[in-house]
Write a protein that holds these residues in place. Sequence first.
Motif, PDB file in Angstrom:
ATOM      1  N   MET A 165      42.729  41.913  48.964  1.00  9.03           N
ATOM      2  CA  MET A 165      43.153  42.782  50.047  1.00  9.03           C
ATOM      3  C   MET A 165      44.671  42.791  50.178  1.00  9.03           C
ATOM      4  SD  MET A 165      40.702  44.502  51.475  1.00  9.03           S
ATOM      5  CE  MET A 165      41.611  45.124  52.836  1.00  9.03           C
ATOM      6  N   THR A 171      33.981  47.750  55.924  1.00  9.45           N
ATOM      7  CA  THR A 171      33.884  47.115  54.603  1.00  9.45           C
ATOM      8  C   THR A 171      35.193  46.427  54.257  1.00  9.45           C
ATOM      9  OG1 THR A 171      32.230  48.681  53.806  1.00  9.45           O
ATOM     10  CG2 THR A 171      33.557  47.550  52.123  1.00  9.45           C
ATOM     11  N   PHE A 172      36.302  47.116  54.478  1.00 12.43           N
ATOM     12  CA  PHE A 172      37.612  46.505  54.221  1.00 12.43           C
ATOM     13  C   PHE A 172      37.832  45.277  55.100  1.00 12.43           C
ATOM     14  CE2 PHE A 172      38.917  50.886  52.766  1.00 12.43           C
ATOM     15  CZ  PHE A 172      39.210  50.538  51.458  1.00 12.43           C
ATOM     16  N   THR A 213      35.601  42.293  54.133  1.00 10.82           N
ATOM     17  CA  THR A 213      36.112  41.672  52.906  1.00 10.82           C
ATOM     18  C   THR A 213      37.318  40.797  53.226  1.00 10.82           C
ATOM     19  OG1 THR A 213      35.346  43.545  51.583  1.00 10.82           O
ATOM     20  CG2 THR A 213      37.030  42.129  50.601  1.00 10.82           C
ATOM     21  N   GLN A 260      36.778  39.451  47.491  1.00  7.66           N
ATOM     22  CA  GLN A 260      37.433  40.357  46.556  1.00  7.66           C
ATOM     23  C   GLN A 260      36.722  41.704  46.596  1.00  7.66           C
ATOM     24  OE1 GLN A 260      37.321  38.426  42.774  1.00  7.66           O
ATOM     25  NE2 GLN A 260      38.903  36.964  43.319  1.00  7.66           N
ATOM     26  N   LEU A 261      37.471  42.744  46.374  1.00  5.77           N
ATOM     27  CA  LEU A 261      36.899  44.074  46.321  1.00  5.77           C
ATOM     28  C   LEU A 261      36.183  44.269  44.997  1.00  5.77           C
ATOM     29  CD1 LEU A 261      39.963  46.066  47.688  1.00  5.77           C
ATOM     30  CD2 LEU A 261      37.893  45.441  48.952  1.00  5.77           C
ATOM     31  N   SER A 262      35.100  45.030  45.007  1.00  6.67           N
ATOM     32  CA  SER A 262      34.385  45.331  43.772  1.00  6.67           C
ATOM     33  C   SER A 262      35.208  46.294  42.924  1.00  6.67           C
ATOM     34  CB  SER A 262      33.021  45.948  44.088  1.00  6.67           C
ATOM     35  OG  SER A 262      33.193  47.261  44.611  1.00  6.67           O
ATOM     36  N   THR A 283      34.986  49.758  44.310  1.00  6.69           N
ATOM     37  CA  THR A 283      35.836  49.936  45.491  1.00  6.69           C
ATOM     38  C   THR A 283      37.297  50.098  45.079  1.00  6.69           C
ATOM     39  OG1 THR A 283      34.301  48.695  46.880  1.00  6.69           O
ATOM     40  CG2 THR A 283      36.559  48.903  47.679  1.00  6.69           C
ATOM     41  N   ILE A 284      37.751  49.288  44.136  1.00  2.00           N
ATOM     42  CA  ILE A 284      39.138  49.404  43.663  1.00  2.00           C
ATOM     43  C   ILE A 284      39.369  50.769  43.028  1.00  2.00           C
ATOM     44  CG2 ILE A 284      40.854  48.495  42.035  1.00  2.00           C
ATOM     45  CD1 ILE A 284      39.601  45.705  42.544  1.00  2.00           C
TER      46      ILE A 284
END
Length: 71
Positions: A1, A28-29, A32, A38-40, A43-44
């Motif tokens: 993030m 979701t943000f 996390t 960690q973002l998937s 998502t990234i």
Amino acid sequence: MQRVYELLTERDMSLLKLSSLSDISYSTFKMTERRNGQLSVDTIERVCRALGISMAQFFESWEGETPYDRR
């Protein structure tokens, strides 16, 4: 993030605006972030699309390092 926040700061954009542009829920943000998760990859990719950058640009930092170089 942390990298997401760096990119948002560069663009003077809020997390809420990114949420809208990327079609990823604000919660979701925040969830996390709270869990230090960690973002998937998906998502990234959506964040990159919303910001108009490549995945390579996402993983670059101010100093030209990747997040893995900072360990």
